[in-house]
Design a protein around this motif. Sequence first.
Motif, PDB file in Angstrom:
ATOM      1  N   GLU A 141      91.354 -36.752  -5.748  1.00  0.00           N
ATOM      2  CA  GLU A 141      92.544 -37.090  -6.504  1.00  0.00           C
ATOM      3  C   GLU A 141      92.121 -37.488  -7.908  1.00  0.00           C
ATOM      4  N   GLY A 142      93.055 -37.461  -8.838  1.00  0.00           N
ATOM      5  CA  GLY A 142      92.794 -37.798 -10.225  1.00  0.00           C
ATOM      6  C   GLY A 142      93.430 -36.739 -11.105  1.00  0.00           C
ATOM      7  N   ILE A 143      93.495 -37.000 -12.392  1.00  0.00           N
ATOM      8  CA  ILE A 143      94.202 -36.104 -13.309  1.00  0.00           C
ATOM      9  C   ILE A 143      93.642 -34.687 -13.257  1.00  0.00           C
ATOM     10  N   ARG A 144      92.332 -34.538 -13.367  1.00  0.00           N
ATOM     11  CA  ARG A 144      91.738 -33.194 -13.349  1.00  0.00           C
ATOM     12  C   ARG A 144      92.132 -32.439 -12.088  1.00  0.00           C
ATOM     13  N   TYR A 145      92.066 -33.113 -10.959  1.00  0.00           N
ATOM     14  CA  TYR A 145      92.340 -32.465  -9.687  1.00  0.00           C
ATOM     15  C   TYR A 145      93.830 -32.180  -9.525  1.00  0.00           C
ATOM     16  N   ALA A 146      94.681 -33.031 -10.080  1.00  0.00           N
ATOM     17  CA  ALA A 146      96.125 -32.771 -10.057  1.00  0.00           C
ATOM     18  C   ALA A 146      96.453 -31.543 -10.895  1.00  0.00           C
ATOM     19  N   ILE A 147      95.828 -31.432 -12.064  1.00  0.00           N
ATOM     20  CA  ILE A 147      96.046 -30.261 -12.921  1.00  0.00           C
ATOM     21  C   ILE A 147      95.580 -28.999 -12.198  1.00  0.00           C
ATOM     22  N   GLU A 148      94.405 -29.044 -11.593  1.00  0.00           N
ATOM     23  CA  GLU A 148      93.904 -27.885 -10.852  1.00  0.00           C
ATOM     24  C   GLU A 148      94.841 -27.524  -9.701  1.00  0.00           C
ATOM     25  N   GLU A 149      95.352 -28.538  -9.008  1.00  0.00           N
ATOM     26  CA  GLU A 149      96.243 -28.305  -7.871  1.00  0.00           C
ATOM     27  C   GLU A 149      97.551 -27.642  -8.310  1.00  0.00           C
ATOM     28  N   MET A 150      98.016 -27.977  -9.505  1.00  0.00           N
ATOM     29  CA  MET A 150      99.294 -27.451  -9.986  1.00  0.00           C
ATOM     30  C   MET A 150      99.141 -26.209 -10.864  1.00  0.00           C
TER      31      MET A 150
END
Length: 148
Positions: free
Chosen positions: A128-137
């Motif tokens: 989790e975290g901003i980078r991973y949220a961006i990648e997920e979306m």
Amino acid sequence: MTAQSGSNVGWPEAVSSGAQVLVGGQQWGTTYSPTILVDTRATMRVNCEEILAPVVGGTPYEDVGKAIRGVDTSAYGLQAGTSTNDVCVISKAFQEPEVGGLSVNEVLTWRIDHVPYGRVMQSGFRREGIRYAIEEMTELKMLMLHIG
């Protein structure tokens, strides 16, 4: 805390296996009081499974290296924590166990949302975290273009 049906509370089993309740240990239906256990062992569910209740266990140790190695007796590895100012212990606790993060002199629930958090062994599916949220979306798409 109210636990869902079938959730893993673990402390009654630990007490029946020799752990002592220092504080708490009451249950009212599906509600559990915050509980502190002492004299727990690595094989007890309160130490090696994710407990879905306000429970913390304490295991005495004399060899800090053995205590740090004991973290890996669990199939889970979201975070570990230690309370020390000894840089050698902090380094060993950071490098050796298979965990997603180490909290030193801080509660384990504290986190910063812009740094990687989570996902080690059976403690989750991703970071989790901003980078991973961006990648997920983000949906990646490739364009192959040949202009003649």
